[in-house]
Scaffold this motif. Structure first.
Motif, PDB file in Angstrom:
ATOM      1  N   TYR A  94       0.543  -2.937   0.296  1.00  0.00           N
ATOM      2  CA  TYR A  94       1.872  -2.320   0.191  1.00  0.00           C
ATOM      3  C   TYR A  94       1.793  -1.095  -0.696  1.00  0.00           C
TER       4      TYR A  94
ATOM      5  N   TYR B 186       1.085  -1.255   4.921  1.00  0.00           N
ATOM      6  CA  TYR B 186       2.539  -1.101   5.056  1.00  0.00           C
ATOM      7  C   TYR B 186       3.054  -0.121   4.009  1.00  0.00           C
TER       8      TYR B 186
ATOM      9  N   VAL C 221       9.463  -7.473   6.872  1.00  0.00           N
ATOM     10  CA  VAL C 221       8.170  -7.020   7.410  1.00  0.00           C
ATOM     11  C   VAL C 221       7.035  -7.883   6.863  1.00  0.00           C
TER      12      VAL C 221
ATOM     13  N   CYS D 139      -0.874   3.571   9.577  1.00  0.00           N
ATOM     14  CA  CYS D 139      -0.258   2.337   9.043  1.00  0.00           C
ATOM     15  C   CYS D 139      -0.061   1.291  10.135  1.00  0.00           C
TER      16      CYS D 139
ATOM     17  N   ALA E 136       2.711  -0.661   9.626  1.00  0.00           N
ATOM     18  CA  ALA E 136       4.177  -0.668   9.576  1.00  0.00           C
ATOM     19  C   ALA E 136       4.620   0.263   8.461  1.00  0.00           C
TER      20      ALA E 136
END
Lengths: 348, 348, 348, 348
Positions: free
Chosen positions: B140, B171, B68, B197, B199
């Motif tokens: 993240y 993400y 990703v 989000c 992802a």
């Protein structure tokens, strides 16, 4: 405007430039396979007191760091660095772009300690899940550091011992190496570096060359096929002799060290002026970079005539800034700066 | 020996395995282009309440993270993560091996804050030398975090807003997502994740599948050509339907959430036992990972019958360890563990 | 629709699946540190007749190739491969994504020759500008090749000798290794591979496992820290025992070879049918992949009931296609296919 | 010894060097943010007849190629190149080291054709398994090519149209661009390049600068954050103005083109001498590189006084070699070479 913001505002020292002019119309082989590079490499080997080292010439510092580190590491291995290390902060992730994590350790005055390296190493090997963690393999230090401090012989020896005991490479970023080796409180020299390190470089860009860094490789593992890596990383200069000509000029006599000494001397004059006016410093530096902490109001005034580098905010109304000298710094420019500093009332 | 060291000690939940057995002799197209993957993707889209998202199935978590993140970033861009983030600590530098720096920020209880992300973003854009610094581009976070804590809807919304305002991707690593979404104090759900989000992934390996993670892509930029990247990174399973079959089993009914709820319930029983005996905790967790701080002497005794994970030394003679439950944790095993805990005199 | 398009249309051989079901509820350590992986590794070492080799289990072929090759090479080194090699054509540039050029050589019938490798090596070392050229360091071959042909003992020995003489690694991609070793004209075996190669893998995905490849490392240089590389590249399976359980099932008795022999036998029946009807072949194959050249008109008819893989256009109205058998291929399905072939008038 | 082996045997054209000397002691900002770079960029924009292009200055060609290509591509995308392309043969895998496959196509006279690019593109998009194959995204051509041939306006226009139709980038490596644009049979110019390409560079190293390449970016996608990529790849020169000063000298008047014309003229004299003595050529070149095919016996004699580059063996006793001229080639040196050629009996 007088520039004290960095040590690469001018071109090259006239004696260096003169050699480039002198040799301009000669025909030589390309890519560093010329007599000038050979001569410069030999001079550096002599200064290092060793003939079993390899010397290569590259154009710039980030290029040098990424080339040496890439040559040294396998994919799962990382670089131990002070969190303030140049590779960790100001190279746009060049080391990571080549696949390697920078394992940043807290540093005091910009310096790593042997103990911190040992702890980092042990934390890794003692971890049962170590295969899930980047393996520390190369220790990166800068001398002088990014904030002007220097390593003593004892400190470097300790770090080197930790590295050898644990099969780690030791690599010194010497973008400003001359300033360290010419500092009044320095006790290191090139032979010591060549004995204690696996690789280091002698920076030319920031000490009187148009550009150029001389990489010294002591470890046989890093030496192997190093020119392939230079080429792959885009660092092989077609007219490579330009680097040889310059480094020969720097080391034929002691020009390199004379320039560094001059810059340090100019920096200490500036430091003294700030000191006697009561200014504090981010760190105690004896090299060509000084980091006084200055009220923003005064900074604005200084900035009318002098260029410096902003470093960081220290309090709501004061900042640490960098004043930087070089081989080209005129005593008269320093005098003007000091006069200006003296104009303002001393700080508490 | 009863294992509480992790949530992947057993194979798959029997209902998942049963489906694999049932479909074993069918012939389908490879590489995920089969009806089972299509069905599982559709189920997940429904649960997310959106049809304009892409769902892909990968084998493991590190593989998912690197795929990703690689799909999302250009070379000079980095990932903002809590310093405790899995990508920063336990993936052997997989993100750096793909060329990207992890910009680790200090985190409290394993969590990033919207403010910390905003500060990191601003520090970059306000730096005059920003071209020399990695550009933060993707945030993240893990939910639950690596130490069992969870993000509230308000916290995730705040982070999402900071990301959208500054053109950053968000993400979420959901290796244990079910445990977060089933925690008693949780107020997030799949539609919220799909809305907030760019992802995220729904972890199967640690919640009842043999293996497998379902990646949900909401950003069109990340969606594009994603299957090329899966293949290049070695994550495309030939018999891809194995992933589809499993995720269909997990989401056809609510098996995924039932398993997570069971594990959380078991974990809270263990937590309660340590609490009433006076033990402190590394962090307050309401999910399947609990981190009590235990005298090393007692740990040694517990270890005769129970497996746990060492986490970190807390003092000279105490350590934080992890007790972890799963869909497979037997109430009787928990009962035995609690009995053992109760044997020792309460700690101060 | 009967699928002959590949050898991974079904799940696992029932005996393999049975073992997964049988062991499902056991608790074991993760990441391959379990008794099943240990047992499977031991079995493979025995079959190879050597105890000084390392055996690791990975999930898929591309993952395996990129992990082994990354572990073996320094940045400036490349992989010599047939231009038809899987890494050169069907892995979305996975090797290049890890930094290494694939030096593709023309191949005959999908095979490299010792002479071609020697020539490639010499062309490099004899080039005065070799530092500007990728250094060949690892030779990659597939056995069977991507088009079903196999290497003889003499051919592999010759390649191995060239590699050893020139300090090159030899790595065999054995995604379908069983089919090669069970071909009627084969004279290689596992001990020969373990003696002649630096690394190879025994493919499970395409021969009866749900997934999984057993990597055999013979070279100490590649062995070192190999698990770090597996983890970094995203190939370390949390429930690693799933691989051990399957490979133990494949090699406890001779299931692996029995399945491969069955598939080869089925393939030769199909081959014979095409042959006696006058069809030509792209290449002479004795393994489970057959590449007849078929008029497009007939292909369209066959396709009503049978799935095959399109390979390449041979002339304006004929194509080479792949018919592929596996452990799961039913004799009755083959019978139906042959009946269908026999329906059409023989080709010239 | 008179060197005809390459076009970078000397330093810089005296007028370029003079400017470096003249500006040496000035203080300017670093990293290309100085008035000289601004001036040189403006000059190049004018020559290109467009103001909406970006111009950056880098040190060398391999560095430039890897920086532009890295800036343009996502991980799964590759570069279409003639098999003889510099990136495919003489950059030690620099493109692959940055993660991208070079998709080498057969070329005639060193040139790609629009049809070959179109075929390559179609082969990819029409492949059902295209996700397993590197996606062609950027077309790389060199003008002049590595063997001295040039693209016509019609040829470049055709390639450009194929690229635009298929959403491919077109990038021209202009390491020797001046020689192409000054060839007697050339019909291209800078405005045409700026209109037809997404990026190209104007080589300085091989046409009269000490070093330096001027990159012209026309595509907004490649422009974005380009300086971050320069820095990360090690290509950002601290004293960046050195590049600006040189390129201003090259383009203030027409020095760049005058030098290239001189070199071409010298090369054609050499070509004519070989021609009238009956020698064949590897390729018909109208630029500064000539590739006569010469009996090895005569080569040995020539080599007593003249340096050339070995190119390739043509038959058992003849070789193609490169004679290369530059701005610095003295007519008298050419005269001596021709006299020598004329000494030997004409070849058949």
């Amino acid at each position: 405007m007088l520039r004290f913001n960095c040590d690469y505002s001018e071109g090259a020292h006239p004696k260096v430039l003169e050699k480039l002019v002198e040799t301009n119309m000669e025909q030589t082989a390309g890519y560093g396979a010329d007599p000038y590079c050979a001569r410069a490499a030999q001079l550096i080997k002599s200064k290092c007191g060793r003939d079993d080292i390899d010397v290569h010439f590259l154009v710039g510092g980030t290029q040098t760091n990424l080339t040496v580190i890439t040559a040294a590491l396998r994919p799962h291995q990382g670089v131990v660095s002070a969190h303030t290390g140049h590779i960790n902060t100001h190279e746009t992730g060049a080391i990571e772009a080549n696949g390697h994590k920078v394992l940043a350790l807290p540093a005091v005055d910009g310096k790593l300690t042997a103990q911190a390296v040992q702890d980092c190493y042990e934390a890794h090997v003692n971890d049962e899940t170590r295969e899930h963690i980047v393996q520390p393999k190369l220790v990166y230090i800068s001398n002088p550091t990014e904030i002007g401090t220097i390593y003593s012989r004892a400190e470097l020896t300790d770090i080197s011992e930790v590295c050898r005991k644990n099969d780690l490479f030791l690599y010194v970023d010497g973008a400003r190496l001359g300033y360290a080796l010419c500092a009044e409180d320095n006790d290191l020299d090139l032979p010591a570096l060549a004995r204690l390190c696996d690789a280091f470089y002698i920076g030319g860009t920031k000490i009187g060359a148009l550009f150029g860094e001389a990489v010294v490789l002591c470890s046989d593992k890093i030496k192997r096929d190093f020119r392939y890596i230079i080429k792959q990383k885009g660092g092989m200069l077609a007219k490579g002799r330009l680097l040889g000509v310059q480094f020969a000029a720097l080391f034929e006599k002691d020009l390199y060290f004379e320039m560094a000494s001059h810059a340090n001397k100019m920096a200490l004059l500036i430091k003294a002026a700030f000191k006697r006016n009561g200014y504090g410093f981010l760190v105690e530096s004896t090299t060509n970079q000084q980091f006084p902490i200055i009220p923003d109001e005064i900074l604005a005034k200084l900035n009318e005539k002098f260029e410096y580098s902003f470093w960081e905010k220290v309090s709501a109304d004061t900042s640490a800034v960098r004043f930087c000298t070089s081989w080209a710094t005129e005593p008269d420019a320093v005098r003007q700066l000091i006069e200006e500093i003296d104009k303002y009332p001393p700080v508490a």
